[in-house]
Write a protein that holds these residues in place. Structure first.
Motif, PDB file in Angstrom:
ATOM      1  N   MET A 228      -4.704  15.076 -27.284  1.00  0.00           N
ATOM      2  CA  MET A 228      -3.352  15.508 -27.658  1.00  0.00           C
ATOM      3  C   MET A 228      -2.409  15.275 -26.488  1.00  0.00           C
ATOM      4  N   SER A 229      -1.233  14.762 -26.762  1.00  0.00           N
ATOM      5  CA  SER A 229      -0.291  14.495 -25.674  1.00  0.00           C
ATOM      6  C   SER A 229       0.252  15.786 -25.106  1.00  0.00           C
ATOM      7  N   GLN A 230       0.670  15.753 -23.839  1.00  0.00           N
ATOM      8  CA  GLN A 230       1.227  16.926 -23.178  1.00  0.00           C
ATOM      9  C   GLN A 230       2.675  17.127 -23.603  1.00  0.00           C
ATOM     10  N   PRO A 231       3.165  18.395 -23.620  1.00  0.00           N
ATOM     11  CA  PRO A 231       4.564  18.650 -23.931  1.00  0.00           C
ATOM     12  C   PRO A 231       5.460  17.894 -22.959  1.00  0.00           C
ATOM     13  N   ARG A 232       6.538  17.384 -23.477  1.00  0.00           N
ATOM     14  CA  ARG A 232       7.435  16.582 -22.648  1.00  0.00           C
ATOM     15  C   ARG A 232       8.774  17.266 -22.503  1.00  0.00           C
ATOM     16  N   GLU A 233       9.344  17.189 -21.319  1.00  0.00           N
ATOM     17  CA  GLU A 233      10.719  17.601 -21.086  1.00  0.00           C
ATOM     18  C   GLU A 233      11.448  16.381 -20.542  1.00  0.00           C
ATOM     19  N   VAL A 234      12.503  15.995 -21.186  1.00  0.00           N
ATOM     20  CA  VAL A 234      13.214  14.788 -20.826  1.00  0.00           C
ATOM     21  C   VAL A 234      14.481  15.161 -20.083  1.00  0.00           C
ATOM     22  N   ASP A 235      14.758  14.472 -18.985  1.00  0.00           N
ATOM     23  CA  ASP A 235      15.945  14.768 -18.191  1.00  0.00           C
ATOM     24  C   ASP A 235      16.697  13.473 -17.907  1.00  0.00           C
ATOM     25  N   ASN A 236      17.615  13.114 -18.783  1.00  0.00           N
ATOM     26  CA  ASN A 236      18.438  11.936 -18.558  1.00  0.00           C
ATOM     27  C   ASN A 236      19.798  12.131 -19.193  1.00  0.00           C
ATOM     28  N   SER A 237      20.601  11.091 -19.224  1.00  0.00           N
ATOM     29  CA  SER A 237      22.009  11.250 -19.597  1.00  0.00           C
ATOM     30  C   SER A 237      22.203  11.595 -21.061  1.00  0.00           C
ATOM     31  N   VAL A 238      21.201  11.341 -21.913  1.00  0.00           N
ATOM     32  CA  VAL A 238      21.381  11.642 -23.332  1.00  0.00           C
ATOM     33  C   VAL A 238      20.523  12.826 -23.768  1.00  0.00           C
ATOM     34  N   VAL A 239      20.084  13.640 -22.807  1.00  0.00           N
ATOM     35  CA  VAL A 239      19.241  14.773 -23.163  1.00  0.00           C
ATOM     36  C   VAL A 239      20.013  15.763 -24.023  1.00  0.00           C
TER      37      VAL A 239
ATOM     38  N   GLU B  84      19.458  10.732 -32.446  1.00  0.00           N
ATOM     39  CA  GLU B  84      19.585   9.727 -31.388  1.00  0.00           C
ATOM     40  C   GLU B  84      19.343  10.267 -29.981  1.00  0.00           C
ATOM     41  N   LYS B  85      18.717  11.418 -29.872  1.00  0.00           N
ATOM     42  CA  LYS B  85      18.391  11.974 -28.554  1.00  0.00           C
ATOM     43  C   LYS B  85      16.886  12.192 -28.465  1.00  0.00           C
ATOM     44  N   PRO B  86      16.334  12.214 -27.253  1.00  0.00           N
ATOM     45  CA  PRO B  86      14.886  12.422 -27.110  1.00  0.00           C
ATOM     46  C   PRO B  86      14.452  13.768 -27.696  1.00  0.00           C
ATOM     47  N   LYS B  87      13.272  13.767 -28.276  1.00  0.00           N
ATOM     48  CA  LYS B  87      12.724  14.998 -28.838  1.00  0.00           C
ATOM     49  C   LYS B  87      12.212  15.896 -27.714  1.00  0.00           C
ATOM     50  N   LEU B  88      12.302  17.192 -27.947  1.00  0.00           N
ATOM     51  CA  LEU B  88      11.750  18.175 -27.012  1.00  0.00           C
ATOM     52  C   LEU B  88      10.560  18.834 -27.687  1.00  0.00           C
ATOM     53  N   GLU B  89       9.392  18.807 -27.041  1.00  0.00           N
ATOM     54  CA  GLU B  89       8.177  19.383 -27.593  1.00  0.00           C
ATOM     55  C   GLU B  89       7.827  20.668 -26.848  1.00  0.00           C
ATOM     56  N   VAL B  90       7.587  21.745 -27.598  1.00  0.00           N
ATOM     57  CA  VAL B  90       7.336  23.053 -27.003  1.00  0.00           C
ATOM     58  C   VAL B  90       6.046  23.627 -27.596  1.00  0.00           C
ATOM     59  N   PRO B  91       5.073  23.987 -26.764  1.00  0.00           N
ATOM     60  CA  PRO B  91       3.854  24.624 -27.289  1.00  0.00           C
ATOM     61  C   PRO B  91       4.180  25.959 -27.959  1.00  0.00           C
ATOM     62  N   ILE B  92       3.721  26.148 -29.177  1.00  0.00           N
ATOM     63  CA  ILE B  92       4.023  27.363 -29.925  1.00  0.00           C
ATOM     64  C   ILE B  92       3.523  28.604 -29.184  1.00  0.00           C
ATOM     65  N   ARG B  93       2.359  28.504 -28.540  1.00  0.00           N
ATOM     66  CA  ARG B  93       1.759  29.667 -27.874  1.00  0.00           C
ATOM     67  C   ARG B  93       2.618  30.200 -26.734  1.00  0.00           C
ATOM     68  N   GLU B  94       3.561  29.407 -26.227  1.00  0.00           N
ATOM     69  CA  GLU B  94       4.368  29.823 -25.091  1.00  0.00           C
ATOM     70  C   GLU B  94       5.711  30.432 -25.489  1.00  0.00           C
ATOM     71  N   VAL B  95       5.957  30.559 -26.787  1.00  0.00           N
ATOM     72  CA  VAL B  95       7.263  31.014 -27.280  1.00  0.00           C
ATOM     73  C   VAL B  95       7.170  32.442 -27.799  1.00  0.00           C
ATOM     74  N   GLN B  96       8.069  33.299 -27.331  1.00  0.00           N
ATOM     75  CA  GLN B  96       8.162  34.668 -27.828  1.00  0.00           C
ATOM     76  C   GLN B  96       9.344  34.860 -28.769  1.00  0.00           C
ATOM     77  N   GLN B  97      10.355  34.010 -28.622  1.00  0.00           N
ATOM     78  CA  GLN B  97      11.592  34.238 -29.360  1.00  0.00           C
ATOM     79  C   GLN B  97      12.343  32.913 -29.507  1.00  0.00           C
ATOM     80  N   ILE B  98      13.011  32.729 -30.638  1.00  0.00           N
ATOM     81  CA  ILE B  98      13.889  31.578 -30.855  1.00  0.00           C
ATOM     82  C   ILE B  98      15.281  32.110 -31.174  1.00  0.00           C
ATOM     83  N   LEU B  99      16.273  31.675 -30.415  1.00  0.00           N
ATOM     84  CA  LEU B  99      17.653  32.068 -30.655  1.00  0.00           C
ATOM     85  C   LEU B  99      18.396  30.887 -31.257  1.00  0.00           C
ATOM     86  N   VAL B 100      18.990  31.101 -32.432  1.00  0.00           N
ATOM     87  CA  VAL B 100      19.624  30.047 -33.204  1.00  0.00           C
ATOM     88  C   VAL B 100      21.137  30.275 -33.207  1.00  0.00           C
TER      89      VAL B 100
END
Length: 354
Positions: A1-12, A46-62
């Motif tokens: 399984m691929s590792q979660p990715r965090e992308v840091d560039n001009s179109v993040v 048109e922007k890079p996807k952000l992948e977040v492990p579910i086990r590390e999340v306590q709350q989602i603010l929308v």
């Protein structure tokens, strides 16, 4: 399984999460969040996807116009991940939480205590004491070197308000001292701003009409949602408060338990952010129809990271020998309240040491 990715560039994308965060902040309008294996996938066109492990999340603010897939909502309900819905500017709309995790026995105790005037008074007195003490401590800490006369007078006045709490005999009197303390505190807080590009002398909200009030309001919204999440996680009803009240049904218990944490978590953070020039006046937008002033999306992302950094700072708490993060301190305070409900032990506020 691929590792979660965090992308840091001009179109993040402007949505926020990194490995130290316990919450996902979805702020960029048009965002979609869906589930793939054991990860949340956050996608903006048109922007890079952000992948977040579910086990590390306590709350989602929308915030605003964000799309959550059905599998995302299902896993949040199953894993007790609180989803909080807010307007784009941060006003609370509601939350998603499974009724399976409600503790009806505890809620019945809450209802009985809600009608117990002595219990309500004791909890409210502790809350106001904690709020005023922490407000005074913040002014003392930031004024230690500057020694501004107006701030010193405010400290003396708040100290008098704290002493008067012992002789208060009603909730209305407690609310009066809380209001008087705030009237002393906020102008003094404004005196401690050293950045000449920002001024603050009066607390206003709904809407905030200047940048400092905007930062305070946004910070309080984030603090409120953290308190709310822990209240729900402990199986308590957030609607049965003691100090706050009103005609409309609102999460008054969350408003109650955030009071003692306002200056500790948010006010000191805002003061540091402003004095260290993390923001410029151009980072704020004004809504012409209301006069409300709000951080723009790019600056909001910066504030969210600063807030999460603060929540992960360590502090002493009397319930544990080792230090805890501010987020854990909030959880411990919710558990203190729960213990006071169920066992009759007096509630004690969180007091930040100098």
């Amino acid at each position: 399984m691929s590792q979660p990715r965090e992308v840091d560039n001009s179109v993040v994308q402007k949505n926020s999460w990194h490995r130290e965060m316990a919450a996902i902040y979805l702020i960029e309008q048009g965002t979609t969040i869906y589930k793939e294996y054991q990860r949340f996938i956050i996608y903006v066109s048109e922007k890079p996807k952000l992948e977040v492990p579910i086990r590390e999340v306590q709350q989602i603010l929308v915030f605003g116009n964000i799309q959550l897939s059905t599998p995302v909502m299902q896993v949040c309900l199953r894993e007790q991940i609180a989803v909080v819905f807010l307007s784009q500017s941060g006003r609370y709309h509601g939350h998603l939480w499974s009724s399976e995790f409600r503790d009806l026995d505890q809620e019945l105790v809450q209802v009985r205590r809600w009608g117990d005037a002595a219990f309500q008074f004791q909890v409210s007195q502790a809350i106001v004491y904690g709020k005023l003490m922490n407000s005074k401590q913040l002014l003392l800490r930031f004024n230690r070197k500057r020694k501004l006369p107006d701030v010193e007078r405010a400290i003396i006045g708040i100290n008098q308000d704290i002493e008067a709490l012992e002789f208060s005999e009603s909730l209305d009197r407690l609310r009066g001292y809380e209001g008087i303390g705030a009237a002393r505190y906020f102008p003094a807080l404004g005196q401690l701003i050293t950045n000449s590009r920002f001024e603050f002398s009066l607390r206003n909200r709904q809407p905030p009409t200047d940048p400092v009030n905007s930062l305070l309001s946004f910070g309080y919204t984030l603090l409120f949602n953290n308190v709310l999440g822990f209240i729900i996680a402990e199986g308590l009803s957030p609607y049965l408060g003691n100090f706050h009240y009103g005609e409309r049904q609102k999460p008054y218990l969350a408003f109650d338990l955030m009071e003692e944490m306002r200056s500790v978590v948010v006010d000191s953070l805002v003061l540091n952010i402003v004095n260290h020039s993390l923001f410029k006046p151009q980072d704020f937008d004004t809504v012409p129809s209301t006069g409300g002033v709000y951080l723009n999306q790019s600056a909001r992302r910066v504030f969210l990271k600063q807030f999460e950094t603060r929540m992960n700072e360590e502090v002493s708490h009397p319930d544990l020998q080792s230090k805890v993060t501010y987020r854990q301190a909030i959880q411990l305070q919710v558990r203190r309240y729960k213990q006071s409900l169920l066992s009759g032990v007096s509630y004690e506020a969180f007091l930040r040491a100098m």
